[in-house]
Design a protein around this motif. Structure first.
Motif, PDB file in Angstrom:
ATOM      1  N   ILE A 289       0.949  -1.578  -0.144  1.00 48.30           N
ATOM      2  CA  ILE A 289      -0.219   0.208  -0.042  1.00 48.30           C
ATOM      3  C   ILE A 289       1.002   1.324  -0.200  1.00 48.30           C
ATOM      4  O   ILE A 289       0.834   2.466  -1.036  1.00 48.30           O
ATOM      5  CB  ILE A 289      -1.346   0.652   1.231  1.00 48.30           C
ATOM      6  CG1 ILE A 289      -2.026  -0.981   1.493  1.00 48.30           C
ATOM      7  CG2 ILE A 289      -1.935   1.422   1.142  1.00 48.30           C
ATOM      8  CD1 ILE A 289      -2.891  -1.483   2.312  1.00 48.30           C
ATOM      9  N   PHE A 308      -2.172  10.942   4.379  1.00 47.95           N
ATOM     10  CA  PHE A 308      -2.757   9.558   3.588  1.00 47.95           C
ATOM     11  C   PHE A 308      -2.378   8.492   4.486  1.00 47.95           C
ATOM     12  O   PHE A 308      -3.415   7.666   4.844  1.00 47.95           O
ATOM     13  CB  PHE A 308      -2.699   9.100   1.944  1.00 47.95           C
ATOM     14  CG  PHE A 308      -2.919   8.084   1.634  1.00 47.95           C
ATOM     15  CD1 PHE A 308      -4.518   7.495   1.797  1.00 47.95           C
ATOM     16  CD2 PHE A 308      -2.259   6.850   1.603  1.00 47.95           C
ATOM     17  CE1 PHE A 308      -4.971   5.941   1.098  1.00 47.95           C
ATOM     18  CE2 PHE A 308      -3.431   5.083   1.853  1.00 47.95           C
ATOM     19  CZ  PHE A 308      -3.999   5.780   1.200  1.00 47.95           C
ATOM     20  N   THR A 311      -3.788   8.344   8.337  1.00 44.54           N
ATOM     21  CA  THR A 311      -5.017   8.356   7.699  1.00 44.54           C
ATOM     22  C   THR A 311      -4.943   7.002   8.071  1.00 44.54           C
ATOM     23  O   THR A 311      -6.041   6.272   8.595  1.00 44.54           O
ATOM     24  CB  THR A 311      -5.858   9.217   7.064  1.00 44.54           C
ATOM     25  OG1 THR A 311      -5.419  10.183   7.109  1.00 44.54           O
ATOM     26  CG2 THR A 311      -7.120   8.714   7.085  1.00 44.54           C
ATOM     27  N   THR A 312      -4.838   6.062   7.039  1.00 46.05           N
ATOM     28  CA  THR A 312      -4.998   4.577   6.592  1.00 46.05           C
ATOM     29  C   THR A 312      -4.238   3.294   7.851  1.00 46.05           C
ATOM     30  O   THR A 312      -4.643   3.170   8.918  1.00 46.05           O
ATOM     31  CB  THR A 312      -3.887   4.118   5.357  1.00 46.05           C
ATOM     32  OG1 THR A 312      -3.850   4.687   4.434  1.00 46.05           O
ATOM     33  CG2 THR A 312      -4.046   3.076   5.363  1.00 46.05           C
ATOM     34  N   TYR A 316      -6.110   1.648  10.635  1.00 46.00           N
ATOM     35  CA  TYR A 316      -5.706  -0.021  10.467  1.00 46.00           C
ATOM     36  C   TYR A 316      -5.827  -0.148  11.506  1.00 46.00           C
ATOM     37  O   TYR A 316      -6.167  -1.197  12.433  1.00 46.00           O
ATOM     38  CB  TYR A 316      -4.692  -0.117  10.195  1.00 46.00           C
ATOM     39  CG  TYR A 316      -4.100  -1.846  10.301  1.00 46.00           C
ATOM     40  CD1 TYR A 316      -4.289  -2.336   8.803  1.00 46.00           C
ATOM     41  CD2 TYR A 316      -3.052  -1.940  11.477  1.00 46.00           C
ATOM     42  CE1 TYR A 316      -3.423  -3.882   9.462  1.00 46.00           C
ATOM     43  CE2 TYR A 316      -2.890  -3.194  11.164  1.00 46.00           C
ATOM     44  CZ  TYR A 316      -2.620  -3.848  10.486  1.00 46.00           C
ATOM     45  OH  TYR A 316      -2.544  -5.400  11.046  1.00 46.00           O
ATOM     46  N   PHE A 345      -7.304  -4.649   4.042  1.00 45.57           N
ATOM     47  CA  PHE A 345      -6.164  -3.683   3.856  1.00 45.57           C
ATOM     48  C   PHE A 345      -5.724  -4.489   2.922  1.00 45.57           C
ATOM     49  O   PHE A 345      -5.427  -4.069   1.440  1.00 45.57           O
ATOM     50  CB  PHE A 345      -5.965  -3.341   4.593  1.00 45.57           C
ATOM     51  CG  PHE A 345      -6.134  -2.423   5.993  1.00 45.57           C
ATOM     52  CD1 PHE A 345      -5.443  -0.751   4.783  1.00 45.57           C
ATOM     53  CD2 PHE A 345      -7.085  -2.699   6.494  1.00 45.57           C
ATOM     54  CE1 PHE A 345      -5.639   0.326   6.266  1.00 45.57           C
ATOM     55  CE2 PHE A 345      -7.159  -1.770   7.193  1.00 45.57           C
ATOM     56  CZ  PHE A 345      -6.861  -0.277   6.842  1.00 45.57           C
ATOM     57  N   LEU A 348      -7.375  -3.623  -0.300  1.00 45.08           N
ATOM     58  CA  LEU A 348      -7.065  -1.781  -0.799  1.00 45.08           C
ATOM     59  C   LEU A 348      -5.817  -2.059  -1.577  1.00 45.08           C
ATOM     60  O   LEU A 348      -5.083  -1.648  -2.700  1.00 45.08           O
ATOM     61  CB  LEU A 348      -7.124  -1.327   0.178  1.00 45.08           C
ATOM     62  CG  LEU A 348      -6.677   0.052   0.614  1.00 45.08           C
ATOM     63  CD1 LEU A 348      -7.825   1.171  -0.612  1.00 45.08           C
ATOM     64  CD2 LEU A 348      -7.092   0.975   1.567  1.00 45.08           C
TER      65      LEU A 348
END
Length: 358
Positions: A289, A308, A311-312, A316, A345, A348
């Motif tokens: 990712i 990003f 935030t990710t 998680y 994830f 993703l």
């Protein structure tokens, strides 16, 4: 391994190490600032404090290292993209999959380290960290007694206490039933039971025993009785963090033993077991990712990528904690709770990687 592989692999491992070395002292400083009053109040020896913070370092590195890894990969890959180095790599005929190879090698190294940490080192650190916390940093009013504890301790004996005080090592309204086949052979009662560490015996107060025989019942009663009983102190009140303190092989045996006893904490123990496997896998998912997002040069520079990434990482952690609590306190499957964040994830990661290749 070619120059490109060595170049990226060294940046991968070095940035991750620097991220750990940067955040761990900050974590220690914040924790020390919060706990220094309790430490000074309890006059904790310096050696114990030093050992506590060594355990603290290992304990929290094991919990948070996937997040540190994720942010470090975003950081150095964004720098490569901003310096147009990634464009140069891909323009030279290197495919995106080939560009990704040193990241996967680095993730493999870190994943193996995570397994060693989680299987062997973290349990030792967790025991020292939690024992110090409960001994010096938590007041008695925060160490709530267990309520209505019922356990099968072996094939023939069952015990019950209405409550158990971990500080005083005392249980109340104690009962032990001995069953052979389908028949009750004797039953013991006591208003309270206290564990004596000096000789590993139990003191029973207002003790009463009823033995059932073919010729009638035999009654025995005493005001106080010192005796040895066929169970350990942890059988009366196992600490909440006990699963975290066991190496993997011992943890598996412990869970099997607790299942046979009908423990109500199986979900809590199994989530610890499954996370020992899911955590190393998350290293690969978060690495992919991070690369997929940060390998593209953006007008906003590194700011967008870091935003990003943070935030990710928060999402998680949120998924991981919510499903972990569900598994501990309900009938939600522990294996699903441990692996669902990786599944979500992982999907993703595939989506982002596909777009990055395009």
């Amino acid at each position: 391994m070619k120059i490109l592989d060595w170049y990226i692999l060294k940046r991968y491992l070095f940035t991750f190490l620097m991220m750990l070395l940067l955040f761990i002292p900050i974590g220690i400083t914040v924790n020390l600032a919060e706990k220094i009053g309790k430490i000074l109040e309890n006059k904790v020896p310096f050696g114990e404090v030093a050992l506590y913070y060594l355990n603290f370092t290992i304990y929290f590195a094991n919990l948070l290292f996937p997040i540190f890894l994720f942010l470090s990969v975003i950081w150095f890959t964004s720098k490569l993209a901003n310096n147009t180095e990634i464009v140069a790599f891909l323009s030279s005929g290197v495919s995106f999959s080939r560009f990704l190879r040193p990241y996967i090698i680095g993730a493999t190294i870190v994943s193996l380290f995570a397994m060693i940490l989680g299987f062997y080192l973290a349990p030792i650190a967790s025991q020292g960290f939690n024992e110090f916390t409960y001994k010096y940093l938590k007041s008695a009013r925060h160490q709530d007694p267990g309520q209505n504890i019922f356990r099968q301790i072996n094939d023939t004996d069952l015990i019950f206490v209405s409550s158990f005080d971990k500080i005083q090592k005392t249980g109340y309204n104690f009962t032990l039933e001995h069953i052979e086949g389908n028949e009750l052979t004797y039953k013991m009662f006591a208003n309270s039971i206290r564990y004596s560490e000096a000789d590993s015996t139990y003191k029973l107060f207002n003790y009463y025993k009823r033995t059932i025989t073919d010729n009638g019942d035999i009654i025995e009663a005493q005001r106080q009785l010192d005796t040895v009983l066929p169970f350990d102190l942890e059988d009366l009140m196992p600490v909440n963090y006990i699963a975290e303190t066991k190496p993997y092989s011992e943890l598996v045996e412990f869970i099997d033993k607790e299942k046979a006893r009908g423990s109500s904490n199986i979900g809590r123990y199994e989530i610890v077991k499954y996370k020992k496997w899911s955590l190393p896998v998350s290293v690969f998912i978060l690495t992919i990712i991070a690369v997929a997002v940060s390998s593209i040069k953006r007008r906003g520079g590194m700011g967008f990528n870091l935003a990003f990434g943070i935030t990710t990482a928060m999402v998680y952690v949120f998924f991981d904690k919510v499903f972990g609590v569900l598994a501990e306190q309900s009938d939600f499957s522990p294996i699903i709770a441990a692996w669902l964040p990786n599944l979500v994830f992982g999907i993703l990661a595939i989506f982002l990687l596909y777009n990055a290749k395009r």
